[in-house]
Motif scaffolding. Sequence first.
Motif, PDB file in Angstrom:
ATOM      1  N   ILE A  54      -6.841  71.500  81.425  1.00  0.00           N
ATOM      2  CA  ILE A  54      -8.036  70.672  81.579  1.00  0.00           C
ATOM      3  C   ILE A  54      -9.032  71.363  82.503  1.00  0.00           C
ATOM      4  O   ILE A  54     -10.248  71.369  82.244  1.00  0.00           O
ATOM      5  N   ARG A  55      -8.539  71.954  83.583  1.00  0.00           N
ATOM      6  CA  ARG A  55      -9.414  72.693  84.502  1.00  0.00           C
ATOM      7  C   ARG A  55     -10.120  73.842  83.765  1.00  0.00           C
ATOM      8  O   ARG A  55     -11.328  74.045  83.913  1.00  0.00           O
ATOM      9  N   ARG A  56      -9.394  74.572  82.968  1.00  0.00           N
ATOM     10  CA  ARG A  56      -9.986  75.693  82.227  1.00  0.00           C
ATOM     11  C   ARG A  56     -11.040  75.229  81.227  1.00  0.00           C
ATOM     12  O   ARG A  56     -12.084  75.862  81.085  1.00  0.00           O
ATOM     13  N   ARG A  57     -10.742  74.127  80.550  1.00  0.00           N
ATOM     14  CA  ARG A  57     -11.723  73.608  79.584  1.00  0.00           C
ATOM     15  C   ARG A  57     -12.990  73.159  80.309  1.00  0.00           C
ATOM     16  O   ARG A  57     -14.109  73.446  79.872  1.00  0.00           O
ATOM     17  N   LYS A  58     -12.834  72.446  81.420  1.00  0.00           N
ATOM     18  CA  LYS A  58     -14.002  71.984  82.169  1.00  0.00           C
ATOM     19  C   LYS A  58     -14.821  73.163  82.688  1.00  0.00           C
ATOM     20  O   LYS A  58     -16.057  73.174  82.595  1.00  0.00           O
ATOM     21  N   MET A  59     -14.150  74.178  83.218  1.00  0.00           N
ATOM     22  CA  MET A  59     -14.864  75.317  83.781  1.00  0.00           C
ATOM     23  C   MET A  59     -15.504  76.179  82.695  1.00  0.00           C
ATOM     24  O   MET A  59     -16.535  76.816  82.928  1.00  0.00           O
ATOM     25  N   SER A  60     -14.916  76.202  81.497  1.00  0.00           N
ATOM     26  CA  SER A  60     -15.546  76.900  80.379  1.00  0.00           C
ATOM     27  C   SER A  60     -16.885  76.252  80.033  1.00  0.00           C
ATOM     28  O   SER A  60     -17.903  76.937  79.841  1.00  0.00           O
ATOM     29  N   LEU A  61     -16.878  74.918  79.959  1.00  0.00           N
ATOM     30  CA  LEU A  61     -18.122  74.201  79.639  1.00  0.00           C
ATOM     31  C   LEU A  61     -19.102  74.267  80.797  1.00  0.00           C
ATOM     32  O   LEU A  61     -20.322  74.354  80.582  1.00  0.00           O
ATOM     33  N   ALA A  62     -18.576  74.228  82.015  1.00  0.00           N
ATOM     34  CA  ALA A  62     -19.454  74.308  83.187  1.00  0.00           C
ATOM     35  C   ALA A  62     -20.188  75.651  83.214  1.00  0.00           C
ATOM     36  O   ALA A  62     -21.369  75.711  83.572  1.00  0.00           O
ATOM     37  N   ALA A  63     -19.518  76.725  82.844  1.00  0.00           N
ATOM     38  CA  ALA A  63     -20.157  78.040  82.822  1.00  0.00           C
ATOM     39  C   ALA A  63     -21.302  78.066  81.815  1.00  0.00           C
ATOM     40  O   ALA A  63     -22.373  78.636  82.090  1.00  0.00           O
ATOM     41  N   VAL A  64     -21.090  77.445  80.664  1.00  0.00           N
ATOM     42  CA  VAL A  64     -22.158  77.384  79.655  1.00  0.00           C
ATOM     43  C   VAL A  64     -23.349  76.601  80.190  1.00  0.00           C
ATOM     44  O   VAL A  64     -24.509  77.008  80.036  1.00  0.00           O
ATOM     45  N   ASP A  65     -23.078  75.475  80.842  1.00  0.00           N
ATOM     46  CA  ASP A  65     -24.154  74.657  81.406  1.00  0.00           C
ATOM     47  C   ASP A  65     -24.950  75.445  82.447  1.00  0.00           C
ATOM     48  O   ASP A  65     -26.195  75.377  82.475  1.00  0.00           O
ATOM     49  N   LEU A  66     -24.246  76.195  83.275  1.00  0.00           N
ATOM     50  CA  LEU A  66     -24.925  76.953  84.325  1.00  0.00           C
ATOM     51  C   LEU A  66     -25.701  78.136  83.750  1.00  0.00           C
ATOM     52  O   LEU A  66     -26.775  78.496  84.254  1.00  0.00           O
TER      53      LEU A  66
END
Length: 282
Positions: A54-66
Amino acid sequence: MEWVERLNQSMNYIEEHLTSEIDYGQLGKIACCSAYHFQRMFTYMAGVTLSEYIRRRKMSLAAVDLQDGNEKVIDVAEKYGYRSPTAFNRAFQSVHGIAPSSVRGEGVSVKSFPPITFKIAVKGVEEMNYRIETREAFRIIGVSAPLYKEIENNFTIVPGMWQAASVNGTIQKLAGMMDAQPAGLLGVSVCNDEEQWKYFIAVASTKERGEFEEYMVPASVWAVFSGTGTSQSVQELENRIVTEWLPTSGYEYANAPDIEVYLNPDPQNAQYEVWIPVTKHL
């Protein structure tokens, strides 16, 4: 196949809730098992713990947002459930190896972890010996420790319990009180959705409990697998049960404890059984 489909439905649930609360209990309900059994299945099948996935999925999407450059770091942190910028920064760096504020730089490399999809794979090169056993409720006595709801936090608790029990004489005392089936030193994971999660080092006994705690293991149908080797061999057997036997067995996890029965507790040459509570697919 229905079992695998339910696992994939649980993955869909995670994707739909990456920016809100992910309820482990709900994941278990989707897969028709407890939150504990769901996490165990997921870890063995995916090769990563549920919380880390779950952490990896969230951080993957967070990187795209940033990378889009339109959102502030603090807003992205809050979007994915991190109220503390420090906690978000720590999680982001653990996945990508860089700070969130660095993502917008040209040529900066980040990682992408796509959603998991489960499929049945043909394995089973080595045979697995098991039996199906129906048992009435039975009483155990022993020592216990509370377990965390995220199972990776328990990886040091259980080995520490066994180490302490072997040093302080608990194992010897329990061995002298064993007078019921299953015969052997028991490691019992009581992790359902109705009570505090606990791990017991115990024996089946009808004797007065004395200094020990007692627990009634509920009546259940068990798939019982036998093995030999070290404590690491037990983990390997449990991995094979979940990844090779369970998906095509016609059974699924039932709402009862997992039990390890140590017939010969020598850590270097153990003889043991792994008892998995099961119920037939509906």
